[in-house]
Design a protein around this motif. Structure first.
Motif, PDB file in Angstrom:
ATOM      1  N   MET B  48       0.838  -1.201   0.000  1.00  0.00           N
ATOM      2  CA  MET B  48       0.000   0.000   0.000  1.00  0.00           C
ATOM      3  C   MET B  48       0.871   1.249   0.000  1.00  0.00           C
ATOM      4  SD  MET B  48      -3.092  -0.833  -0.353  1.00  0.00           S
ATOM      5  CE  MET B  48      -3.927   0.707   0.046  1.00  0.00           C
ATOM      6  N   THR B  52       0.106   4.188  -2.728  1.00  0.00           N
ATOM      7  CA  THR B  52      -0.560   5.404  -2.269  1.00  0.00           C
ATOM      8  C   THR B  52       0.327   6.633  -2.326  1.00  0.00           C
ATOM      9  OG1 THR B  52       0.014   4.812  -0.005  1.00  0.00           O
ATOM     10  CG2 THR B  52      -2.171   4.200  -0.769  1.00  0.00           C
ATOM     11  N   THR B  58      -5.497   6.946  -4.490  1.00  0.00           N
ATOM     12  CA  THR B  58      -5.739   5.968  -3.435  1.00  0.00           C
ATOM     13  C   THR B  58      -7.205   5.573  -3.325  1.00  0.00           C
ATOM     14  OG1 THR B  58      -6.022   7.729  -1.835  1.00  0.00           O
ATOM     15  CG2 THR B  58      -3.830   6.754  -2.009  1.00  0.00           C
ATOM     16  N   LYS B  59      -8.104   6.456  -3.708  1.00  0.00           N
ATOM     17  CA  LYS B  59      -9.514   6.119  -3.515  1.00  0.00           C
ATOM     18  C   LYS B  59      -9.944   4.952  -4.388  1.00  0.00           C
ATOM     19  CE  LYS B  59     -11.707   9.314  -6.809  1.00  0.00           C
ATOM     20  NZ  LYS B  59     -10.554  10.094  -7.275  1.00  0.00           N
ATOM     21  N   VAL B  61      -8.101   2.140  -5.013  1.00  0.00           N
ATOM     22  CA  VAL B  61      -7.326   0.915  -4.786  1.00  0.00           C
ATOM     23  C   VAL B  61      -8.165  -0.172  -4.111  1.00  0.00           C
ATOM     24  CG1 VAL B  61      -5.366  -0.044  -3.501  1.00  0.00           C
ATOM     25  CG2 VAL B  61      -5.141   2.151  -4.662  1.00  0.00           C
ATOM     26  N   TYR B  62      -7.949  -1.414  -4.538  1.00  0.00           N
ATOM     27  CA  TYR B  62      -8.501  -2.562  -3.835  1.00  0.00           C
ATOM     28  C   TYR B  62      -7.460  -3.102  -2.852  1.00  0.00           C
ATOM     29  CZ  TYR B  62     -12.679  -3.207  -6.713  1.00  0.00           C
ATOM     30  OH  TYR B  62     -13.893  -3.063  -7.329  1.00  0.00           O
ATOM     31  N   VAL B  63      -7.829  -3.138  -1.586  1.00  0.00           N
ATOM     32  CA  VAL B  63      -6.951  -3.683  -0.560  1.00  0.00           C
ATOM     33  C   VAL B  63      -7.138  -5.195  -0.505  1.00  0.00           C
ATOM     34  CG1 VAL B  63      -6.355  -3.594   1.885  1.00  0.00           C
ATOM     35  CG2 VAL B  63      -7.232  -1.556   0.725  1.00  0.00           C
ATOM     36  N   LEU B  80      -4.178  -4.394  -4.839  1.00  0.00           N
ATOM     37  CA  LEU B  80      -4.043  -4.776  -6.250  1.00  0.00           C
ATOM     38  C   LEU B  80      -3.532  -3.561  -7.030  1.00  0.00           C
ATOM     39  CD1 LEU B  80      -7.410  -6.730  -6.679  1.00  0.00           C
ATOM     40  CD2 LEU B  80      -5.109  -7.686  -6.409  1.00  0.00           C
ATOM     41  N   TRP B 112      -6.695  -3.282 -11.582  1.00  0.00           N
ATOM     42  CA  TRP B 112      -7.963  -3.176 -10.859  1.00  0.00           C
ATOM     43  C   TRP B 112      -8.158  -1.771 -10.287  1.00  0.00           C
ATOM     44  CZ3 TRP B 112      -4.615  -7.292 -10.760  1.00  0.00           C
ATOM     45  CH2 TRP B 112      -5.131  -8.539 -11.130  1.00  0.00           C
ATOM     46  N   GLY B 114     -11.295   0.596  -8.202  1.00  0.00           N
ATOM     47  CA  GLY B 114     -12.638   0.584  -7.614  1.00  0.00           C
ATOM     48  C   GLY B 114     -13.526   1.698  -8.140  1.00  0.00           C
TER      49      GLY B 114
END
Lengths: 440, 440
Positions: B48, B52, B58-59, B61-63, B80, B112, B114
């Motif tokens: 991360m 980031t 960052t908004k 991103v898939y954790v 991802l 990926w 979001g």
């Protein structure tokens, strides 16, 4: 940013290793397509509901959620797939109206498991699967077919330097029928303990069967005897009969396994063997099961496994039985590339470097490169105008075999041979056109 | 399990669509390799921390975390990747000791994000990137090169039915120098507002520049005038000069952009145009920037973007400047396949179905199939012994063009023509050997 460290369990290849991996994947794809398997690629994520229907496996799943999921947005409802069978089953249900059955597909993708990393065990790795799925029913000859197609695919890799394999086959019905013939009710309990044979040895397994399951010592001995039977032809049938157990399901299993081994022996003698200790643990197989040993790498365990499942998927109305087998590409390559047992002839696709002696001639060099490329010869132009000696050293560092000078002269930098050449007709030896892969 | 529903934003193709996608990816790969780009594949996850560092992104991103992470195990520290540039930068730092610079790589992988899904915008999609990265420095002619290689790669897709493209180029230094020449301190603030030109129109942008940034109306007009300049040759330089702004950085940008457009015009006249409104939002580019329009699909936005970044990566001691461009494969194919604008000639690789009239002849049919395959003809054996008429209908449903009967007779089921044939010599027309892809 300081120099980052690799993440344990998430292997990445250097460019030369990646060339090996590409050659292996291209070869597998080519064999699968020659046999009429269509490519399917599914998304990396499945719903957690879909992933967690198989009990034990949930501990290995990676959950995925948006970092800034909106208020009220369901989170933790997606996970990365841990195999390609669960996604394929979902894909078949979702698209069945558009598929012609029996549907033959191959699927080459990464999967993710939160396992403890070690050599041959990764958290991210590539699998290559073939499956044949029927609508309502699926003929047994497909059990032979998938084994033979995968054997051919793995044999195809030998040209690249991958060691030979042996596919070991068993049938779930055989063991279940045998145990039932011995009066066992919970055949899975026996199967799980016999499955530990390689790990803990026969005495310990006998102990478990007698002490934990209350089995008579002579019955336990018969279970162990069954597990030692192996043959490259149908002679295993007599060996099982000699143990004196009778059961209808056992007969069915013996017949099914014998037909697989007999058919395979005609095409690939000695490469597909009946091996009655193969169990595939707690997996969902219902008939034929496969495991595969890579010669010289027994410690890796099975590099290619699968089997028959009577209900790969069902939507309540229709059931889709299937048979499939999956090769752990990264499991093989991580070890073979890592130990230098599979190597690429160079780390770049480039066959020719066109030299540039001054920036004024860059356009002319680009034109030469373009003429070579138009005939399929991978070519790059020197990044910097420089003395020819330096350009040759640049090519050497990258493993590029030929350097082109001016309008019409080419040098094999390995032999030093230089000759006049026309960019519209010159052709490199076939073995130099692309990087090749071989045993290191 | 009831019939599952597709997950919005996670597109999956039916087998025929996947054949189109494979043809596109194979073609891109072939062009990239012809130009000496080596394949790199990075893991799907990055830390991360690495993901980031770019603020706003960052908004999306898939954790990723293990479902059953151990006590004390760091969780939520992986995500991802949302593009292939951040992973590549990390890869270069991690492996720089093993790479020869300038390092040329292509990378074709899923990424990926979001984001809110809509046509052409997905949560999982394939990108195909090329980048050239230097150690310490990187010559400017590579800015021309990556544009021309990508143009050639996209031109190569036209044979499959993909519409033509135009690559629009600008240079960050040009706009920054122009704004500074107007006395602007915060050139990024101007850039961000001018970047809204297509969305909100010139009057609204002028309003923002004057009201929010306190710019003089005549300066705001010049900024707008600059953004309307476009040319397929170096004539844009005179158009900019005519606006009467003088600045050293502007001169540098004009010269760099002119050299890109001039060099590209020699090779691909009219296909690479200077377009002074291209800004690439908040991205990290420092010089040349690219966007690409797919003819007839302007609403998709740029299908292929990139640029020059002076410091793709740095480990404190060494800086690695790079230039790259990335095509949104799924963005193009989701629309073209979804609307039936790109179609495969069949949904299976299979060219020949070998008929089986009774299960007794399955072995013979398998032998015929094997002989055809040995010469590269994709062949499958009928799954069920049946009347020939039914087997022909089975082939029809799957789009298989030829059915083979017995030892030596083959029927083109489209024309009905049947003729004697030898499985060791018969060859299908080249256009039938593999599925082909064309404009629908």
């Amino acid at each position: 940013m300081s120099r980052p460290k690799p993440l344990s369990g998430f292997p990445e290849f250097l460019p030369a290793g990646r060339i090996v991996e590409q050659a292996v994947l291209d070869s597998l794809r080519s064999t699968f397509e020659l046999h009429g398997f269509a490519s399917v690629e599914t998304r990396a994520v499945e719903t957690m509901e879909s992933l967690t229907r198989k009990g034990e496996i949930t501990k290995e799943v990676y959950v995925v959620r948006r970092l800034h999921a909106a208020e009220g947005e369901a989170s933790d409802d997606l996970g990365l797939h841990f195999d390609l069978t669960v996604p394929f089953a979902r894909y078949v249900l979702e698209t069945s109206g558009h598929l012609a059955f029996p549907f033959r597909r191959y699927q080459i993708q990464k999967v993710w498991r939160g396992e403890r990393p070690q050599e041959g065990r990764y958290r991210e790795f590539v699998q290559a699967d073939i499956d044949i799925v029927g609508e309502g029913s699926l003929a047994e000859h497909h059990d032979v077919e998938v084994a033979l197609v995968m054997l051919e695919a793995l044999e195809g890799l030998r040209a690249l330097g991958v060691p030979p394999v042996t596919i070991h086959v068993n049938n779930r019905k055989l063991a279940e029928g045998f145990y039932r013939g011995l009066g066992v009710d919970d055949h899975l309990a026996v199967l799980q303990r016999v499955d530990k044979l390689d790990k803990i040895g026969p005495d310990a397994v006998r102990g478990l069967l007698v002490d934990e399951l209350g089995m008579a010592p002579e019955s336990a001995d018969k279970c162990l005897a069954l597990a030692t039977i192996t043959s490259a032809d149908a002679s295993f049938v007599d060996a099982v009969r000699a143990l004196g157990v009778r059961n209808d399901l056992l007969d069915e299993g013996l017949e099914a396994l014998a037909s697989v081994v007999r058919a395979a022996a005609k095409v690939a003698p000695g490469r597909v063997v009946a091996d009655l200790k193969i169990a595939r643990g707690l997996d969902y197989y219902t008939g034929t099961v496969y495991e595969t040993e890579l010669e010289g790498y027994a410690k890796l365990g099975s590099i290619c496994s699968g089997g028959r499942y009577d209900s790969l998927a069902t939507d309540g109305k229709t059931t889709y039985p299937g048979v499939g087998i999956s090769v752990g590409v990264t499991r093989i390559l991580g070890v073979l590339i890592g130990r230098g047992k599979l190597v690429a002839s160079r780390s770049v696709p480039t066959c020719v470097l066109v030299a540039v002696d001054s920036e004024d001639t860059r356009d002319a060099a680009m034109a030469v490169a373009s003429r070579l490329r138009s005939r399929g010869i991978a070519t790059e132009v020197a990044p910097k105008a420089d003395k020819y000696g330096r350009q040759i050293r640049y090519a050497e560092r990258r493993g590029i075999p030929f350097v082109w000078f001016g309008e019409g002269s080419v040098k094999d930098i390995r032999s030093g041979d230089q000759s006049d050449a026309d960019p519209d007709t010159w052709t490199p030896p076939a073995s130099d056109l692309r990087p090749t892969v071989s045993a290191g």
